[in-house]
Design an enzyme around this catalytic site. Sequence first.
Site, short mmCIF file in Angstrom:
data_model
loop_
_atom_site.label_atom_id
_atom_site.label_comp_id
_atom_site.label_asym_id
_atom_site.label_seq_id
_atom_site.Cartn_x
_atom_site.Cartn_y
_atom_site.Cartn_z
NE ARG A 170 5.55 2.72 -1.83
CZ ARG A 170 5.75 2.38 -0.76
NH1 ARG A 170 4.91 1.73 0.03
NH2 ARG A 170 6.90 2.82 -0.25
CD GLU A 178 14.04 -13.10 -12.38
OE1 GLU A 178 13.72 -11.97 -12.74
OE2 GLU A 178 13.52 -13.58 -11.46
CG ASN A 210 2.00 -0.32 3.77
OD1 ASN A 210 1.65 -1.40 3.48
ND2 ASN A 210 3.27 0.17 3.55
N GLY A 211 0.31 -2.28 6.16
CA GLY A 211 0.66 -3.40 6.86
C GLY A 211 -0.38 -4.26 7.41
CE LYS A 230 9.88 -2.81 -8.12
NZ LYS A 230 10.32 -3.65 -9.21
CB CYS A 251 -1.02 -0.03 1.29
SG CYS A 251 -1.92 -1.42 1.45
CG HIS A 283 15.27 -37.03 -12.16
ND1 HIS A 283 15.43 -38.35 -11.70
CD2 HIS A 283 16.44 -36.71 -12.74
CE1 HIS A 283 16.75 -38.56 -12.07
NE2 HIS A 283 17.21 -37.58 -12.65
CD GLU A 326 7.19 -11.34 -11.41
OE1 GLU A 326 7.32 -11.14 -10.17
OE2 GLU A 326 8.05 -11.20 -12.33
CD1 TRP A 377 -1.83 -5.58 -4.21
CD2 TRP A 377 -1.24 -6.39 -2.23
NE1 TRP A 377 -1.25 -6.84 -4.53
CE2 TRP A 377 -1.06 -7.28 -3.16
CE3 TRP A 377 -1.03 -6.73 -0.88
CZ2 TRP A 377 -0.50 -8.59 -3.02
CZ3 TRP A 377 -0.37 -8.13 -0.86
CH2 TRP A 377 0.03 -8.94 -2.01
CE LYS A 395 11.66 -10.14 -13.92
NZ LYS A 395 11.44 -10.63 -12.42
#
Length: 607
Positions: free
Chosen positions: A27, A479, A98-99, A602, A2, A502, A486, A74, A483
């Site tokens: 964010r 990675e 925020n939190g 973010k 947030c 495997h 996301e 958020w 990406k």
Amino acid sequence: MCGIVGVLGHHEAAPILVEALKRLEYRGYDSAGIATVNNGSLDRRRAVGKLVNLSDLLVHDPLPGKSGIGHTRWATHGAPSVGNAHPHRAGGVAVVHNGIIENYRDLRDQLSRHGVGFETETDTETVALLAQHYMASGKSPVEAACATLDQLDGAFALAFLFDGEEDLIVAARKGSLLAIGHGDGEMFVGSDAIALSPLTDRITYLEEGDRAVLTRTSLEIRDANGELANREIRQIRLDNTRIDKAGHKHFMAKEIAEQPAVIREAVGHYLPAGSDGVVLPGAGLDFSQVDRLVMVACGTAYYACMVAKYWFEQVARLPVEIDIASEFRYREPPVPDRTVALFVSQSGETADTLAALRYCEGKADRIVSVVNVPESSIARESDLVLPIHAGVEIGVASTKAFTCQLTVLLNLAIKAATDRGMISPEDRNDLTDALRGLPMVLEAALDASAALQKSAQALSEARDVLFLGRGVMYPLALEGALKLKEISYIHAEGYASGELKHGPIALIDSHMPVVVLAPRDALFDKTVSNMQEVMARDGKVLLISDEDGIDEAGDDVWQAIRMPKVHDALSPILYALPAQLLAYHTAVAKGTDVDQPRNLAKSVTVE
């Protein structure tokens, strides 16, 4: 994560608040709102979705007043809705937060026993109701805010605005960054300096447990023990807070393109001209006195640690343990003597990483952080801070921060190898020379963007994609898959190439694209064998390699993307660029929100 802003100003607050919130869009958020005090009367406006919806609402239903607070939410407790959006209000108090308030259910029970009712599913409403409860009992606004803060458990940044108080904001932080901006007869609050940079270049960062009482002409800060605290006013460089797209369609495209420049700056910082080797800030770190390195991070930063493990163990012969921060902190591992704990975080505010750092305090010999924000909580609680010099990164999917993290970690591995006598001067010079030349190689790699865009058109039609890599390229496979997930929302998985037989090979068919990240190195022949296994089952191999690797792989691959030749140790930094560009172009082809993908923030400042 947030975003919070607050204004005690000379001009109408609503447009200032909205503009500041726009600078916090990076964010991630799903709703937004503001509250102001005008002629002693508190009021608010809230909207779901993008900030343009709030702006439209304010056109039709203006909110006057020169004092106000704002928020981008958020969702954690409660779905995105107008009712759950901030600011939350109870009677004469409005709150942005925020939190997470971990004991909000207990507080709700206490308030219920006093006949207080609830309108939302959020933990933040509890904060507003509790403050109003204290004000109803006769406490002043400041006393009520402080009494409320005394009751809260969890991680939070908070700002309170009160009915009838046009020259007062109370702010507090515990686990979430919060900054105070100093103007000329004005005062501001923000989640970071980016939000406040158009308003002031003078910033005071609240420290853990601080509470601040703001008026237009004064700032009183008390620490976690209630003692008056004299926090420094810092002059920030406004050019470091620019958030324009510089002609690019998306911030992510801009930030991919910036990598040669920011890595040049990072290399220059740790390998200054005329130096014989790596130079660390301050007292530095003597790795000859270190027996073990513990590296902790989350998400993309964790993959940077995975790459660095190869470097530290192969080049410096230093044993390394890596862990995901959320697992490390609850696993409570023993930390032996002569251990350095290293934490990697772009924002420096990642909640689990910060908690893991605090677990290591008093156990590890030294705590080192690799961060992009030197004023962050993780940086301030570290013994040694290694800034990555990536500049502001707006896109939620990390690009230049990742490659700058890798650059700094490789410099640190070279320093460790030198201190431990595990690298010859000739090999060290070869490696540092290659690092100094890396920006030019990256510029050449960006030329592959058009070819990757063509590949992405086909990839955008896939439902599932595999990424393969060996050695230092295995973390890059992880990675690359992350990406793609996301920002394009295509299911993707990364595997070590040797693990193909495997289990994952069962997925291979003519509809399954397999992206292989494979420079022509000592492990390339084994990777070619894995590619043959894929192609024998009609799998479509997209090979990203250098000219020698593509020639050796033959003509049977589905598509091939050519990268420049680079020193083997630097290949993870170089090959991050095509992985990023492939994800970017795939997302653009699918029409997804590249810079603000759904459900993501973010920086994750709550568990």
